[in-house]
Design an enzyme around this catalytic site. Structure first.
Site, PDB file in Angstrom:
ATOM      1  N   LEU A 152       0.829  -1.207   0.000  1.00  0.00           N
ATOM      2  CA  LEU A 152       0.000   0.000   0.000  1.00  0.00           C
ATOM      3  C   LEU A 152       0.863   1.258   0.000  1.00  0.00           C
ATOM      4  CD1 LEU A 152      -2.946  -0.304   2.522  1.00  0.00           C
ATOM      5  CD2 LEU A 152      -2.968   0.589   0.203  1.00  0.00           C
ATOM      6  N   CYS A 159     -17.132 -16.163 -11.473  1.00  0.00           N
ATOM      7  CA  CYS A 159     -16.361 -17.374 -11.780  1.00  0.00           C
ATOM      8  C   CYS A 159     -16.992 -18.615 -11.139  1.00  0.00           C
ATOM      9  CB  CYS A 159     -14.900 -17.177 -11.393  1.00  0.00           C
ATOM     10  SG  CYS A 159     -13.817 -18.225 -12.386  1.00  0.00           S
ATOM     11  N   HIS A 212     -13.321 -12.278 -13.923  1.00  0.00           N
ATOM     12  CA  HIS A 212     -13.094 -11.595 -12.635  1.00  0.00           C
ATOM     13  C   HIS A 212     -13.108 -10.077 -12.820  1.00  0.00           C
ATOM     14  CE1 HIS A 212     -12.061 -15.111 -10.174  1.00  0.00           C
ATOM     15  NE2 HIS A 212     -11.620 -15.613 -11.314  1.00  0.00           N
ATOM     16  N   GLU A 253     -13.541  -7.859 -10.707  1.00  0.00           N
ATOM     17  CA  GLU A 253     -12.964  -7.136  -9.552  1.00  0.00           C
ATOM     18  C   GLU A 253     -11.550  -6.643  -9.822  1.00  0.00           C
ATOM     19  OE1 GLU A 253     -13.606 -10.372  -9.703  1.00  0.00           O
ATOM     20  OE2 GLU A 253     -12.216 -11.602  -8.529  1.00  0.00           O
TER      21      GLU A 253
END
Ligand code: GLN
Length: 590
Positions: free
Chosen positions: A70, A432, A558, A560
């Site tokens: 991060l 999925c 996917h 995301e």
């Protein structure tokens, strides 16, 4: 000297003048001229590249899970917002060739890139925070490095020499770092996984130590992320672990330029002075990074408050630019001031393990930011639905999401959860394995094929509605052999997904072996399913939905992985919108 040589002389003169300007940090307007870049790149590629691309190395100390990914992503984002071109890279010291074969318990989610590489989840942070184009060069492991060195040895490329960690392995590491250099790259940020002091990370640390020797000290910046823990019993912050961790780095010849100190409480001036003195860094290079309880998207702003971005550009002699954080501040404002509140149940196999569905949780948050909705996520173990029933565990949620996964455990719980959402009109999003479970549920409970299953879980099922892709039948090796990466799909004109995307064709990332069995298409159609997305040849089902339901969408890919905090994925946005509507309707009813 021939006429050709004479022509080169003035060009070279310009080149050296340009290099001089670069060194003086006066290159901003010049470097954006593509012609100058191309000509100089071909004149003297090595020297030109060296003077252009700077390197930041981020290491971690004291403990793992400090949020190095991060922090690295935040640094990348801040440099980009200052107008620089950034590339991100993660070097992982474990011996697996990639994380594709690792359990989510061990490693969290496997993050898939467009080119099909299966990578560390920190690359998800990189993509969400920056525009750095990521390919398989963005993630190397010890396994990959050794594999490549051993392959070279087998080809005889080392000419009879004894192959050793230094220089052969370290050279290979430096080679993969340099791969990201280029005339259009200002800074490469390389994060070294693991913690300083681990046996596994030693060759990587040795390689980055050598790197500044090869390229010049002024080309490199070493940032070390450490922990300054608060000791309740003593009632104070402790700097000793940081001193030790920096001591380990200095033992191997790396003097960090900047220390970023993760801490629960503010670090006093006195403690910062102590850290600076004992770790041999200037006082202003000890940066505090306080824990952020509210959102990870606060991290870059807290680093700006501590002037980290200014420090980096100054130390690397990069053009200062002006920092534009308008978008980011707007995003946080939306997060802090929601107009709606919804709750989504995510029913999966690894519900208790936060990192297993990291990108899914992030993408739900992004959709929340887009719609100014606070999205409360309930992580529900699918096996507990098998024990306690869907009614008991799922009543009251505004939406159900079933994510991807492998293996039989918990499948029946997911099927029951989907039935509950389908019958009650609760917005459902299957991803999925979530699509595959939705296909099984529909076959059993609507079409009437009671024994329907996926051949992944029941080889002898009478109705294999989900089965192996043809090209997968002969494959026995596990690593990197699934249907992976970006694949195109065509959307049906009158579908919900077409309305969400606003385009007829899409490209989304895949990671699976099993597929919807086309021999059953007719029966699904006859019972109200719409195949809303297929591959361009119409041989693979990529999306199906239930038009009679408020929002029942299942996708084989996917989505995301392509959602960003500043640009929510269209399907997540559509799902959260449907959940907001459901919540409002429920409120009206009660
Ligand atoms: N196990 C399923 C398959 O291999 C689904 C994979 C996934 O959800 N990523 O097809």
């Amino acid at each position: 000297m021939g006429t050709q040589g004479l022509a080169i002389v003035p060009l070279r003169g310009h080149f050296f003048y340009f290099n001089y300007l670069c060194d003086k940090g006066l290159r901003t307007p010049l470097r954006h001229c593509p012609w100058i870049r191309i000509v100089l790149h071909f004149l003297q590629p090595g020297r030109f590249d060296r003077s252009m691309t700077k390197h930041i190395f981020v290491t971690g100390g004291v403990v793992s899970s400090l949020g190095k990914g991060l922090t690295s992503a935040s640094i990348g984002m801040l440099l980009e917002q200052r107008g620089l071109h950034v590339r991100m890279q993660k070097l992982d010291p474990y011996i697996n060739v990639d994380p594709g074969t690792m359990s989510p318990y061990q490693h969290g989610e496997v993050y898939v890139l467009d080119d099909g590489s299966e990578t560390d989840l920190d690359l998800g942070h990189y993509e969400r925070f920056t525009h750095s184009p990521l390919t398989r060069d963005a993630n190397y492991t010890t396994g990959q490095i050794y594999l490549s060195v051993i392959e070279k040895e087998r080809r005889g490329e080392f000419l009879g020499k004894t192959v050793q960690v230094i220089p052969h392995v370290t050279n290979e590491i430096k080679r993969v770092i340099r791969k990201l250099d280029g005339p259009d790259v200002d800074v490469v940020i390389t994060e070294i996984g693991g913690t300083v002091g681990d046996i596994e990370s030693q060759p990587f640390l040795e390689a980055i130590r050598q790197f500044s020797l090869d390229e010049g000290k002024e080309q490199c910046l070493y940032i070390h992320l450490t922990l300054v823990p608060y000791l309740k019993a003593a009632g104070e912050l402790k700097t000793k672990p940081t001193q030790h961790s920096v001591g380990r780095l200095r033992e191997i010849g790396i003097q960090p330029d900047i220390l970023i100190c993760r801490t629960e409480r503010s670090i006093s001036r006195e403690d910062r002075e102590k850290i600076a003195l004992f770790c041999n860094v200037p006082f202003n290079c000890v940066i505090e990074e306080k824990d952020k309880d509210f959102s990870i998207y606060e991290v870059p702003l807290s680093l700006v408050e501590n002037d980290l971005d200014k420090l980096i550009v100054k130390q690397l002699g990069l053009p200062v630019g002006t920092l534009d954080l308008e978008n980011w501040r707007d995003l946080l404002h939306r997060l802090r001031n929601p107009k709606h509140e919804i709750s989504i149940a995510v029913v999966g196999k690894y519900a208790q393990h936060f990192d297993a569905y990291k990108s899914i949780y992030e993408a739900l948050d992004h959709a929340g930011i887009r719609h100014r909705a606070q999205v409360r996520i309930a992580r529900i173990q699918s096996e507990s639905i098998e024990r306690e029933g869907a009614e008991r565990l799922l009543a009251g949620y505004d939406g159900l999401l079933v994510p991807g996964g492998f293996g039989e455990r918990g499948i029946e719980g997911k099927v029951d959860a989907i039935r509950f959402a389908r019958e009650r009109g609760i917005p459902f999003f299957g991803i999925c394995l979530g699509l595959q479970c939705a296909a099984i549920e529909f076959a059993r409970n609507v079409i009437g094929l009671q024994g329907a299953h996926s051949t992944e879980f029941d080889k002898d099922t009478p109705d294999p509605v989900i089965c192996l892709l043809n090209e997968q039948r002969e494959i026995t090796e596990k690593g990197g052999t699934m249907r992976l990466g970006a694949q195109p799909a065509v959307l049906a004109p009158e579908s919900k997904v077409r309305a969400c995307y606003g385009t007829d064709t899409i490209s989304e990332r895949h990671r699976h072996r099993y597929e919807f069995n086309n021999t059953y298409r007719r029966q699904y159609l006859d019972h109200g399913i719409q195949f809303a997305g297929t591959d361009p040849e119409d041989t693979l089902v990529e999306i199906f939905e239930l038009p009679a339901h408020p929002w029942f969408v299942a996708v084989q890919f996917h989505p995301e992985f392509k959602s960003k905090p500043t640009a929510a994925h269209p399907l997540f946005a559509g799902f959260v919108q449907a959940a907001i509507e459901r919540h409002a309707a429920d409120k009206d009813r009660s």
